[in-house]
Design an enzyme around this catalytic site. Structure first.
Site, short mmCIF file in Angstrom:
data_model
loop_
_atom_site.label_atom_id
_atom_site.label_comp_id
_atom_site.label_asym_id
_atom_site.label_seq_id
_atom_site.Cartn_x
_atom_site.Cartn_y
_atom_site.Cartn_z
N SER A 144 0.86 -1.20 0.00
CA SER A 144 0.00 0.00 0.00
C SER A 144 0.88 1.23 0.00
O SER A 144 2.00 1.20 0.54
CB SER A 144 -0.87 0.02 1.26
N TYR A 157 -0.68 -0.16 10.42
CA TYR A 157 -0.97 -0.81 9.13
C TYR A 157 0.11 -0.40 8.12
O TYR A 157 0.66 -1.25 7.40
CB TYR A 157 -2.36 -0.37 8.67
P1 NAP Z 1 -11.60 -6.19 0.76
O1 NAP Z 1 -12.40 -5.77 -0.41
O2 NAP Z 1 -12.11 -5.93 2.14
O3 NAP Z 1 -11.31 -7.77 0.60
C1 NAP Z 1 -10.54 -8.42 1.56
C2 NAP Z 1 -10.50 -9.91 1.25
O4 NAP Z 1 -9.64 -10.57 2.17
C3 NAP Z 1 -11.85 -10.58 1.39
O5 NAP Z 1 -11.91 -11.63 0.43
C4 NAP Z 1 -11.83 -11.15 2.82
O6 NAP Z 1 -12.77 -12.22 2.89
C5 NAP Z 1 -10.37 -11.57 2.90
N1 NAP Z 1 -9.76 -11.60 4.24
C6 NAP Z 1 -9.81 -10.68 5.22
N2 NAP Z 1 -9.08 -11.06 6.28
C7 NAP Z 1 -8.54 -12.27 5.95
C8 NAP Z 1 -7.69 -13.17 6.63
N3 NAP Z 1 -7.23 -12.94 7.87
N4 NAP Z 1 -7.33 -14.32 5.99
C9 NAP Z 1 -7.77 -14.59 4.74
N5 NAP Z 1 -8.59 -13.77 4.05
C10 NAP Z 1 -8.96 -12.61 4.66
O7 NAP Z 1 -10.12 -5.57 0.73
P2 NAP Z 1 -9.25 -4.90 -0.45
O8 NAP Z 1 -9.43 -3.43 -0.36
O9 NAP Z 1 -9.47 -5.59 -1.70
O10 NAP Z 1 -7.78 -5.17 0.13
C11 NAP Z 1 -6.94 -6.15 -0.41
C12 NAP Z 1 -5.50 -5.75 -0.20
O11 NAP Z 1 -5.25 -4.47 -0.77
C13 NAP Z 1 -5.03 -5.66 1.26
O12 NAP Z 1 -3.73 -6.18 1.36
C14 NAP Z 1 -4.97 -4.16 1.53
O13 NAP Z 1 -4.03 -3.83 2.50
C15 NAP Z 1 -4.55 -3.66 0.15
N6 NAP Z 1 -4.87 -2.26 -0.11
C16 NAP Z 1 -6.15 -1.83 -0.18
C17 NAP Z 1 -6.39 -0.48 -0.44
C18 NAP Z 1 -7.77 0.08 -0.55
O14 NAP Z 1 -7.91 1.33 -0.59
N7 NAP Z 1 -8.82 -0.74 -0.62
C19 NAP Z 1 -5.32 0.40 -0.61
C20 NAP Z 1 -4.03 -0.08 -0.51
C21 NAP Z 1 -3.80 -1.41 -0.27
P3 NAP Z 1 -13.31 -12.88 4.27
O15 NAP Z 1 -13.96 -11.78 5.02
O16 NAP Z 1 -14.24 -13.95 3.81
O17 NAP Z 1 -12.10 -13.44 4.96
#
Ligand code: NAP
Length: 255
Positions: A144, A157
């Protein structure tokens, strides 16, 4: 389509792939001919995502896995190799961010959970996968831009996301001799459930839109396409790098 961008017969595990960036990545890879392993903590979410990929003709397997569990990480790799007979790449995407506020107020249990789920899980899963990946195999960690800047809100984080960038460099050196590449993607603000708390902050949204080069927040597909590039043979000479995909947020001039 040049061969280097195709994924026919390749098998990829994507953690946290039932929604958001992980699902968009699985969907794109499956559409490009790969077999994908859908995974998250909740079996019913995995089943739903599996059916959705299969309904468009994609090849997929669902294996529930909490990335904080050693046993479940091992099971994820074993089930994949048993089912498909191979593993070509891994996307460490699942992450946790249970706290908002100054990092100095974060207690050890929250600190440990963030580091375990975001950093150690990726290190461990990469080590488990490395025994199966062929030369040309590729690992991508989703980091990130929070790992590039200080933060009053999500500092711990950010610390974990910064550590992931170092992990990418370490693993790239350790696995390069086997012909395995390791890279990261550092997204800016992407519209997903994970970012809901930030997305609902109108002042922050307006600032990102007005300051960033492209004037918009990202969509999960914006990141999926970068991940697909890094997994593909087209990125055959790229390793140890974390690509920033933030619509030009971090290059904005502060004046
Ligand atoms: P999201 O839409 O909330 O999806 C998260 C996914 O991870 C879901 O499939 C969730 O499903 C699963 N999950 C959560 N905790 C878990 C665990 N302990 N073990 C296994 N699976 C788990 O999130 P996202 O925004 O796509 O984020 C994905 C990645 O992108 C992360 O690494 C985050 O740090 C990074 N990121 C996101 C952003 C942003 O703005 N969204 C920005 C920078 C980086 P379940 O609930 O079924 O487990």
């Amino acid at each position: 389509m040049p061969q280097s961008f195709m994924f026919t017969d390749r098998v990829f595990i994507i953690t946290g792939s039932t929604k958001g960036i992980g699902y968009a990545t699985a969907e794109l890879l499956a559409a490009a001919g790969a077999s994908v392993v859908i995974s998250s903590r909740k079996a019913e979410n995995c089943q739903q995502a599996l059916e959705s990929i299969q309904s468009t003709g994609g090849s997929a397997l669902a294996v529930p896995c909490h990335v904080g569990s050693e046993e479940q990480l091992q099971n994820l790799i074993e089930r994949t190799v048993d089912h498909f007979g191979r593993l070509d790449g891994l996307v460490c995407n699942a992450a946790s961010n249970p706290v908002y506020g100054p990092s100095s107020k974060v207690d050890y249990s929250a600190f440990e959970l963030i580091m375990r789920n975001n950093v150690y899980s990726a290190q461990r899963l990469a080590a488990l996968a490395a025994g199966h990946l062929p030369p040309g195999g590729s690992i991508v960690l989703i980091s990130s831009i929070a790992g590039l800047m200080g933060s009053r809100l999500i500092g711990t984080y950010g610390l974990s996301k910064s550590a992931e960038m170092q992990l990418v460099r370490n693993l790239a050196l350790e696995l390069g001799g086997q012909g395995i590449r390791v890279n990261g993607v550092a997204p800016g603000l992407i519209e997903t459930d994970f970012s809901k708390a930030l997305m609902s902050n109108q002042a922050l949204l307006d600032k990102i839109k007005s300051d960033s080069a492209l004037g918009r927040v990202g969509q999960p597909q914006d990141i999926a396409r970068v991940v697909a590039f890094l997994l593909s043979d087209a990125a055959g000479y790229v390793t140890g790098q974390t690509i920033i995909a933030d619509g030009g947020t971090t290059i904005a001039d502060p004046f």
